[in-house]
Design a protein around this motif. Structure first.
Motif, PDB file in Angstrom:
ATOM      1  N   UNK A   1       0.818  -1.276  -0.124  1.00 35.28           N
ATOM      2  CA  UNK A   1      -0.035   0.006   0.089  1.00 35.28           C
ATOM      3  C   UNK A   1       0.950   1.154  -0.002  1.00 35.28           C
ATOM      4  N   UNK A   2       1.938   1.202   0.769  1.00 38.17           N
ATOM      5  CA  UNK A   2       2.929   2.367   0.750  1.00 38.17           C
ATOM      6  C   UNK A   2       3.519   2.651  -0.512  1.00 38.17           C
ATOM      7  N   UNK A   3       3.848   1.670  -1.278  1.00 35.68           N
ATOM      8  CA  UNK A   3       4.554   1.427  -2.548  1.00 35.68           C
ATOM      9  C   UNK A   3       3.412   2.036  -3.515  1.00 35.68           C
ATOM     10  N   UNK A   4       2.343   1.933  -3.700  1.00 32.38           N
ATOM     11  CA  UNK A   4       1.326   2.360  -4.484  1.00 32.38           C
ATOM     12  C   UNK A   4       0.978   3.812  -4.280  1.00 32.38           C
ATOM     13  N   UNK A   5       1.062   4.250  -2.991  1.00 33.90           N
ATOM     14  CA  UNK A   5       1.030   5.709  -2.694  1.00 33.90           C
ATOM     15  C   UNK A   5       2.131   6.376  -3.082  1.00 33.90           C
ATOM     16  N   UNK A   6       3.172   5.844  -2.844  1.00 34.65           N
ATOM     17  CA  UNK A   6       4.622   6.489  -3.433  1.00 34.65           C
ATOM     18  C   UNK A   6       4.748   6.659  -4.965  1.00 34.65           C
ATOM     19  N   UNK A   7       4.209   5.566  -5.523  1.00 28.86           N
ATOM     20  CA  UNK A   7       4.214   5.481  -7.105  1.00 28.86           C
ATOM     21  C   UNK A   7       3.405   6.683  -7.528  1.00 28.86           C
ATOM     22  N   UNK A   8       2.332   6.835  -7.047  1.00 29.64           N
ATOM     23  CA  UNK A   8       1.200   7.770  -7.353  1.00 29.64           C
ATOM     24  C   UNK A   8       1.632   9.185  -7.374  1.00 29.64           C
ATOM     25  N   UNK A   9       2.927   9.420  -6.450  1.00 31.46           N
ATOM     26  CA  UNK A   9       3.267  10.856  -6.468  1.00 31.46           C
ATOM     27  C   UNK A   9       4.326  11.177  -7.234  1.00 31.46           C
ATOM     28  N   UNK A  10       4.882  10.192  -8.005  1.00 36.04           N
ATOM     29  CA  UNK A  10       6.247  10.675  -8.920  1.00 36.04           C
ATOM     30  C   UNK A  10       6.151   9.869 -10.162  1.00 36.04           C
ATOM     31  N   UNK A  11       6.795  10.302 -11.168  1.00 41.51           N
ATOM     32  CA  UNK A  11       6.814   9.565 -12.370  1.00 41.51           C
ATOM     33  C   UNK A  11       5.692  10.136 -13.490  1.00 41.51           C
ATOM     34  N   UNK A  12       6.090   9.727 -14.671  1.00 38.60           N
ATOM     35  CA  UNK A  12       5.134  10.270 -15.845  1.00 38.60           C
ATOM     36  C   UNK A  12       3.898   9.586 -16.104  1.00 38.60           C
ATOM     37  N   UNK A  13       3.004  10.060 -16.819  1.00 38.14           N
ATOM     38  CA  UNK A  13       1.867   9.513 -17.203  1.00 38.14           C
ATOM     39  C   UNK A  13       1.795   8.546 -18.277  1.00 38.14           C
ATOM     40  N   UNK A  14       1.304   7.178 -18.314  1.00 37.64           N
ATOM     41  CA  UNK A  14       1.428   6.273 -19.298  1.00 37.64           C
ATOM     42  C   UNK A  14       0.232   6.320 -20.112  1.00 37.64           C
ATOM     43  N   UNK A  15       0.463   7.210 -21.137  1.00 36.08           N
ATOM     44  CA  UNK A  15      -0.504   7.572 -22.178  1.00 36.08           C
ATOM     45  C   UNK A  15      -0.072   6.661 -23.688  1.00 36.08           C
ATOM     46  N   UNK A  16      -0.822   7.158 -24.723  1.00 37.68           N
ATOM     47  CA  UNK A  16      -0.457   6.494 -26.049  1.00 37.68           C
ATOM     48  C   UNK A  16       0.959   6.849 -26.096  1.00 37.68           C
TER      49      UNK A  16
ATOM     50  N   UNK B   1       4.081   4.598 -26.975  1.00 44.02           N
ATOM     51  CA  UNK B   1       4.839   4.503 -28.069  1.00 44.02           C
ATOM     52  C   UNK B   1       6.351   4.674 -28.057  1.00 44.02           C
ATOM     53  N   UNK B   2       6.487   5.760 -27.070  1.00 43.97           N
ATOM     54  CA  UNK B   2       7.831   5.984 -26.847  1.00 43.97           C
ATOM     55  C   UNK B   2       8.706   4.580 -25.979  1.00 43.97           C
ATOM     56  N   UNK B   3       8.085   4.254 -25.129  1.00 44.28           N
ATOM     57  CA  UNK B   3       8.391   2.853 -24.405  1.00 44.28           C
ATOM     58  C   UNK B   3       8.612   1.652 -25.351  1.00 44.28           C
ATOM     59  N   UNK B   4       7.650   1.491 -26.263  1.00 46.96           N
ATOM     60  CA  UNK B   4       7.598   0.334 -27.180  1.00 46.96           C
ATOM     61  C   UNK B   4       8.735   0.315 -27.928  1.00 46.96           C
TER      62      UNK B   4
END
Length: 306
Positions: free
Chosen positions: A239-254, A258-261
């Motif tokens: 649960x703590x990892x989920x909360x911390x992940x929601x606070x940082x990092x980019x948005x995974x959209x289309x 495409x960049x990740x792929x």
């Protein structure tokens, strides 16, 4: 010429080298087992190890008597044993034929039966009995990395899988292109990922720890580095990892997908704070049209307009 003593010393030295090499190989082999299928950390991997042990026991129960019988026949029919009968005209014995064919037949029946029963008990789609609701994880194999989407939590990670201990994990797996294979040896059940298709897998970690995940199917130049870490943590830690992940990092959209792929090797683990709606389904659909680079963006815009 070498003396008898020198030859004996050389033979003893060679023997020591052989013993040292054998010991080293055994040590390396046993060390490797500490992170493999013989060191299970979940119910599926434990059941799979039991199948291996059962099969080994069946085969040893047949192989060991066969080896002893071979040695016994060689000893009995040695040239110095005058009691052994020499039968140069022997052609056929029904009892001997039955014995010779019954051994491999029994091996096939017993080992096949163990594998058949185990395959039904360990059906990858079969839910793991638990009083805790499973965690859903959507997996995408890319060139050459792994994308893990947590649809219920709205986050995602690359080359890093975090799961709560004692909780079943319901995997939905697909591929962005070439067929691949998802495998966590200490949790069990290797399964393939294929473009445009979804395979399902149920796993569970019973103990906290860091486990090795890998690709078990060659998929190109970056295959050797296509690994991921599996972090099994207590429910509070998850649960703590989920909360911390929601606070940082980019948005995974289309566009981010495409960049990740794009093919890349030895990608360091990172996370996405948010995932666009239906991203996994969009990936699943777009995988059947690999030449249309704008497919994901079109699907995302259509859903936004609706």
């Amino acid at each position: 010429m070498m003396s008898v003593k020198t030859i004996a010393d050389q033979m003893r030295f060679d023997m020591r080298l052989k013993l040292l090499a054998t010991s080293s190989i055994a040590a390396v082999t046993l060390t490797g087992c500490s992170e493999g299928v013989l060191s299970p950390q979940g119910p599926i991997a434990s059941a799979e190890r039991q199948i291996l042990f059962n099969s080994l026991g069946i085969m040893l129960a047949i192989v060991i008597p066969t080896i002893l019988a071979t040695l016994g026949v060689a000893y009995w029919f040695r040239s110095s044993n005058l009691r052994a009968r020499y039968m140069p005209d022997f052609e056929y014995s029904g009892r001997l034929e039955m014995l010779v064919w019954s051994i491999p037949a029994m091996t096939v029946l017993l080992v096949g039966g163990v594998a058949w029963v185990g395959a039904h008990d360990l059906d990858p789609r079969k839910p793991i009995a638990s009083a805790v609701n499973p965690v859903r994880v959507q997996v995408v194999s890319l060139d050459w990395k792994w994308l893990f989407i947590y649809p219920d939590q709205g986050i995602a990670s690359v080359n890093q899988l975090t799961v709560p201990v004692g909780t079943p994990v319901n995997f939905e797996l697909t591929s962005s292109g070439v067929m691949n294979s998802f495998f966590v040896p200490q949790l069990g059940s290797q399964i393939y990922t294929m473009a445009g298709m979804v395979t399902r897998l149920q796993l569970q970690a019973d103990r906290p720890g860091a486990y090795r995940g890998l690709s078990a199917n060659f998929s190109g130049d970056g295959f050797a580095d296509m690994r991921f870490a599996v972090n099994a943590v207590p429910a509070e830690g998850f649960a703590q990892w989920v909360i911390a992940t929601r606070r940082a990092g980019p948005l995974l959209d289309a566009q981010a997908y495409a960049d990740l792929a794009r093919p890349s090797e030895a990608v360091a683990p990172f996370t996405y704070r948010e995932v666009a709606p239906d991203q996994f389904n969009n990936i699943l659909i777009s995988a059947t049209q690999p030449n249309d680079t704008s497919r994901l963006a079109d699907l995302a815009s259509q859903r936004t307009e609706k």
